[in-house]
Design an enzyme around this catalytic site. Structure first.
Site, PDB file in Angstrom:
ATOM      1  N   TYR A 144      -7.712  73.638  14.117  1.00 51.63           N
ATOM      2  CA  TYR A 144      -8.713  73.370  13.079  1.00 51.63           C
ATOM      3  C   TYR A 144      -8.408  74.246  11.876  1.00 51.63           C
ATOM      4  CZ  TYR A 144     -13.368  73.118  10.868  1.00 51.63           C
ATOM      5  OH  TYR A 144     -14.406  72.936   9.995  1.00 51.63           O
ATOM      6  N   ASP A 239      -2.357  79.785   9.459  1.00 50.86           N
ATOM      7  CA  ASP A 239      -3.800  79.847   9.251  1.00 50.86           C
ATOM      8  C   ASP A 239      -4.309  81.015  10.088  1.00 50.86           C
ATOM      9  OD1 ASP A 239      -6.506  79.671   9.378  1.00 50.86           O
ATOM     10  OD2 ASP A 239      -6.593  77.533   9.853  1.00 50.86           O
ATOM     11  N   LYS A 267     -13.175  84.740   7.609  1.00 53.94           N
ATOM     12  CA  LYS A 267     -13.857  85.539   8.628  1.00 53.94           C
ATOM     13  C   LYS A 267     -13.786  87.054   8.369  1.00 53.94           C
ATOM     14  CE  LYS A 267     -13.280  81.740  11.900  1.00 53.94           C
ATOM     15  NZ  LYS A 267     -14.554  81.090  12.102  1.00 53.94           N
TER      16      LYS A 267
END
Ligand SMILES: Cc1ncc(COP(=O)(O)O)c(C=O)c1O
Length: 426
Positions: A144, A239, A267
């Site tokens: 994702y 990522d 994050k």
């Protein structure tokens, strides 16, 4: 009654917010029941609106690596807020955090801040396409990279949970430029390169997948991707929205000793405020507006409060030489404890772990890709989730999500967690 106030709040939220939540996985749809509403959190604990305490293994889906309401972050945000919350003009703190991030992460010269991991990945792909003058990208089933159109093709976590291979609203035109390969399967990558010669701008990958549960790269997968990218003048995008500043100061690049061409963050880099970033060497980053032709922008990008939180977080991580050892030791302790009680209770399971990312799959074989992950026993997970929640252990409400371990956890918290896991799996 358990979760009484949460249930009432959810009923009210459902009237005004689609599904009652602002991000789908929060809705508990894949595990059933209704979400708990959080009132406050401190250190390793969250407290719901009914004043029930939870030991938290989600940690805001990753950012809270040092625990909730971490004092230096809270102080930095409060101080900054007093001076104004947004100016739409450059501020010194943006350079401060950029300089620090560049010093911590291998192989990057410049970094651009955005507001989310989605934006970071979306912009990284645009930059890769602009730089290489090619259109196609390779992504892996179950990975994702945010909810931008190009990535909603066999994405993990929320989408896997809902059994949607893709989303309505993503056009065929967009989908055809996203080629799909299987995680940890070099042959599937090679086939795509053969069939799309000189057309692939970039491979984007979670260097440790966290959106099909925690799935580590095996058999030098990342190194092999590096080589095939070099052979084909394709850019390798890591990522590191989950892994950045979590697996090591320099993230997965440092841990696995492989360099990526573009690295995406989210994050942890925002200390719990909405921050994303992408970074690369000068020749790639200088392709971005305003000096280069690839456009990318944001009204609130580099927002002073977000930068203050992020800077305080990165400074704390950078100055604590023992942090990653402690996280490794705590998570290994949890892993050993979980293995022991699940084995004693005759459960069929696999535990995957890299540093402070860990997942339990109720499945007998190794989990190395999305297909393996999707074979895990879902009813068993649902029961496990609710039993833990009831006993004050908060894990992600989906078997397709990794747990994130925070340094705020004490060994007593870990012992309590192992004890509860023992009780609920007997
Ligand atoms: C690996 C990865 N990339 C990108 C994203 C998207 O980040 P955001 O939710 O901040 O848009 C996520 C979110 O969970 C993620 O796990």
């Amino acid at each position: 009654m358990l979760y009484k106030r949460s249930s009432e709040l959810f009923v009210e939220a459902l009237k005004y917010i689609p599904g009652g939540v602002n991000s789908p996985v929060r809705a508990f749809k894949s595990v059933g029941g209704t979400p708990i509403f959080i009132k406050e959190a401190k250190g390793a604990y969250m407290f719901d609106e009914d004043d029930k305490r939870y030991i938290d293994y989600i940690n805001s889906w990753g950012p809270m690596i040092l625990g909730h309401a971490y004092q230096p972050v809270v102080d930095a945000v409060i101080e900054k807020t007093k001076k104004g919350t947004s100016f739409g003009a450059p501020t010194e703190i943006e350079t401060e955090i950029a300089k620090l991030a560049v010093s911590m992460v291998p192989n990057i010269d410049k970094i651009r801040f955005v507001n989310s991991g989605t934006e970071a990945c979306m912009s990284a792909v645009r930059l890769a396409r602009g730089y290489t003058k090619r259109e196609k990208i390779i992504k892996f089933r179950g990975c994702y990279h945010g909810h931008s159109d190009s990535f909603l093709i066999a994405a993990g976590s929320g989408l896997s949970t809902f059994g949607m291979p893709s989303s309505p609203g993503v056009t065929k035109g967009t989908a055809q430029d996203t080629l799909l390969a299987n995680y940890n399967d070099m042959n599937s990558v090679k086939e795509l390169f053969q069939a799309n010669k000189n057309e692939i701008a970039a491979i984007i990958i979670e260097p440790v997948a966290g959106n099909m549960g925690c799935v580590p790269p095996v058999n030098n997968f990342l190194q092999e991707l590096r080589s095939i990218c070099d052979e084909n003048n394709t850019l390798l995008i890591f990522d590191e929205v989950m892994t950045g500043f979590r697996l090591a100061k320099g993230g997965a690049q440092e841990l696995f000793n492989v360099t990526a061409d573009i690295v995406c963050f989210g994050k942890v880099i925002g200390g719990g405020l909405p921050v994303g970033a992408f970074a690369a060497r000068n020749e790639i980053m200088d392709y971005l507006a305003p000096i280069g032709p690839v456009y990318q922008a944001g009204t609130l990008s580099g927002n002073p409060l977000a930068m203050a939180a992020g800077l305080a977080m990165l400074q704390a991580i950078n100055s604590d030489v023992e942090l990653f050892n402690r996280l490794e030791e705590k998570t290994a302790y949890l892993e050993v404890g979980i293995r022991k009680v699940l084995t004693a209770n005759n459960k069929t399971f696999t535990v995957n772990r890299v540093g402070s990312m860990i997942s339990i799959f109720f499945y007998e074989n190794a989990v190395e890709n999305y297909e393996d992950a999707s074979k895990a026993d879902t009813p068993e997970f649902k029961k496990f989730f609710h039993d833990l929640l009831e006993r004050g252990i908060y894990i992600a409400p989906s078997s397709y999500e990794t747990w994130f371990i925070t340094d705020a956890l004490s060994y007593e918290d870990l012992d309590e967690t192992i004890k509860v896991i023992d009780e609920v799996t007997k």
